[in-house]
Design an enzyme around this catalytic site. Structure first.
Site, PDB file in Angstrom:
ATOM      1  N   ASP A   9       0.774  -1.234  -0.400  1.00 36.86           N
ATOM      2  CA  ASP A   9       0.376  -0.146   0.242  1.00 36.86           C
ATOM      3  C   ASP A   9       0.772   1.165  -0.065  1.00 36.86           C
ATOM      4  O   ASP A   9       1.740   1.977   0.841  1.00 36.86           O
ATOM      5  CB  ASP A   9      -1.034  -0.144   1.117  1.00 36.86           C
ATOM      6  CG  ASP A   9      -1.415   1.086   1.265  1.00 36.86           C
ATOM      7  OD1 ASP A   9      -2.036   1.796   0.463  1.00 36.86           O
ATOM      8  OD2 ASP A   9      -2.233   1.152   2.116  1.00 36.86           O
ATOM      9  N   ASP A 104      -3.147   2.505  -6.152  1.00 33.97           N
ATOM     10  CA  ASP A 104      -1.657   2.370  -5.140  1.00 33.97           C
ATOM     11  C   ASP A 104      -1.449   1.024  -4.036  1.00 33.97           C
ATOM     12  O   ASP A 104      -0.900   1.669  -3.360  1.00 33.97           O
ATOM     13  CB  ASP A 104      -1.932   3.962  -4.324  1.00 33.97           C
ATOM     14  CG  ASP A 104      -2.951   3.504  -3.607  1.00 33.97           C
ATOM     15  OD1 ASP A 104      -3.716   3.342  -3.488  1.00 33.97           O
ATOM     16  OD2 ASP A 104      -3.678   3.768  -2.348  1.00 33.97           O
ATOM     17  N   GLU A 105      -2.433   0.016  -4.570  1.00 33.90           N
ATOM     18  CA  GLU A 105      -2.388  -0.958  -3.582  1.00 33.90           C
ATOM     19  C   GLU A 105      -2.703  -1.987  -4.481  1.00 33.90           C
ATOM     20  O   GLU A 105      -3.269  -2.682  -5.552  1.00 33.90           O
ATOM     21  CB  GLU A 105      -3.313  -0.555  -2.419  1.00 33.90           C
ATOM     22  CG  GLU A 105      -4.505  -0.628  -2.384  1.00 33.90           C
ATOM     23  CD  GLU A 105      -5.768  -1.004  -1.541  1.00 33.90           C
ATOM     24  OE1 GLU A 105      -4.830  -1.452  -0.360  1.00 33.90           O
ATOM     25  OE2 GLU A 105      -6.624   0.068  -1.419  1.00 33.90           O
TER      26      GLU A 105
END
Length: 360
Positions: A9, A104-105
């Protein structure tokens, strides 16, 4: 053999990219999102802003009240997508079992890794270091034997954290976990649980599976398993696109149908463009409406054949809107989405007016 799952993350991703690209933002409270002068919403905030209580999905007006020194920055999604592609390339050096959840993860299954490293912790360390060295950003990682615990672990020591929860520790860890940290437990469910004196995983563990299902529906089965450390969900290398949407929150409430039609037209253009880019057609159109009192409703219509053309979508959206009682109900937000996709298998041959479609 226990699986080796990593959840990566990125730390305050959008804000961190802005601070990386623009030195004048470094060390300052940055809020990526809409303007506080209108009805903007916070997409993310730098850690300097988070210290004041600024959070994602908060209204920009509330954010500026909490942090008067905040610098508001409009999102640059093309830049974020480019960085995300770089992150994905780093992941791909270690495994092909990558399940992105957003820009983003992502989950990574490194039970068997490409470089024969063998240690999920070592792989997570190398990934974090590569992101720092090559992209000048930081990420937090959680490592465990299942997806649920890996995701929880990645959030435990942010920013730039690395947390391992081994198989022998999972059940004890889950017993201590507050119920609001459980997957699928929102504010309403958490409030219901606490009213039943269910505050932690240990409290949930006292209930039978039948009781949990009776109180919380199908999610009760998941709660019963996960509190015992059982999560068999695999890492899916390719996540199927379920819907494409566009929505907008307006500076001023919309009162007349003409205003709403104009905004629906703009939203439809965005949806059609995204459908074209992804070469998708859908059979279900959904209209989302949020009123000035924040009450939200959706209306949808399904077709027997997949569609993607502007005229059909806008006509359907208008018809759905026409069937909503709008009297004395100013509209704050409108959204249009297309789902229930058909996948294009081949292009039509000359003289053949039909395209092969494989439906969900």
């Amino acid at each position: 053999m226990a699986r080796k799952i990593i959840h990566i993350d990125m730390d305050a991703f959008y804000a961190s990219v802005e601070q990386r690209d623009f030195p004048e933002y470094r060390g300052k409270p940055i809020v990526v999102g809409g303007s506080p002068d209108g009805r903007g919403v916070v997409a993310t905030a730098s850690y300097e802003a988070r210290k004041f209580g600024v959070k994602s999905a908060m209204s920009s007006r509330q954010a500026i009240q909490l942090c008067p020194e905040a610098i508001f920055v409009r999102p640059r999604f093309d830049a974020y997508k480019a960085v995300s592609a770089g992150i994905r390339e780093i992941f791909g050096r270690y495994t092909d079992l990558i399940e992105p959840l957003s820009l983003d993860e992502a989950y990574l299954d490194v039970t068997v890794d490409k470089l024969n490293i063998g240690s999920a912790m070592e792989i997570a360390k190398q990934i974090k270091q590569a992101i720092k060295d090559e992209l000048n950003l930081t990420a937090s990682a959680g490592v465990s034997s299942n997806k649920f615990v890996a995701k929880i672990a990645s959030d435990m020591n942010k920013p730039d954290g690395l947390t391992f929860i081994g198989p022998s520790k999972i059940e004890a860890f889950m017993e201590k976990l507050p119920v609001e940290r459980f997957f699928g437990v929102g504010k309403v469910t958490a409030k219901k649980m606490k009213s039943m004196h269910l505050h932690t995983g240990e409290d949930l563990k006292k209930l039978s599976e039948q009781q949990l299902v009776r109180y919380f529906g199908k999610a009760g089965k998941f709660y019963y398993s996960i509190v015992r450390g059982i999560d068999e969900r695999p890492v899916h290398a390719e996540r199927e696109t379920k819907s494409l949407a566009a929505e907008d929150t307006f500076q001023h409430d919309l009162i007349t149908l003409e205003e709403m039609y104009t905004e629906l037209s703009k939203l439809t253009e965005k949806v059609v463009l995204r459908l074209s880019r992804n070469q998708l057609k859908g059979r279900t159109i959904t209209l989302k409406i949020k009123f000035s009192d924040f009450k939200q409703i959706t209306r949808n219509h399904s077709f027997t054949q997949p569609i993607s053309d502007y005229q059909t979508i806008i006509d359907t959206a208008k018809e759905l809107l026409d069937n909503v009682d709008l009297e004395d109900k100013p509209v704050r937000l409108l959204g249009i989405s297309l789902s229930n996709f058909g996948v294009l298998l081949s292009q039509p041959k000359p003289g053949n007016p039909y395209q092969l479609e494989l439906f969900d």
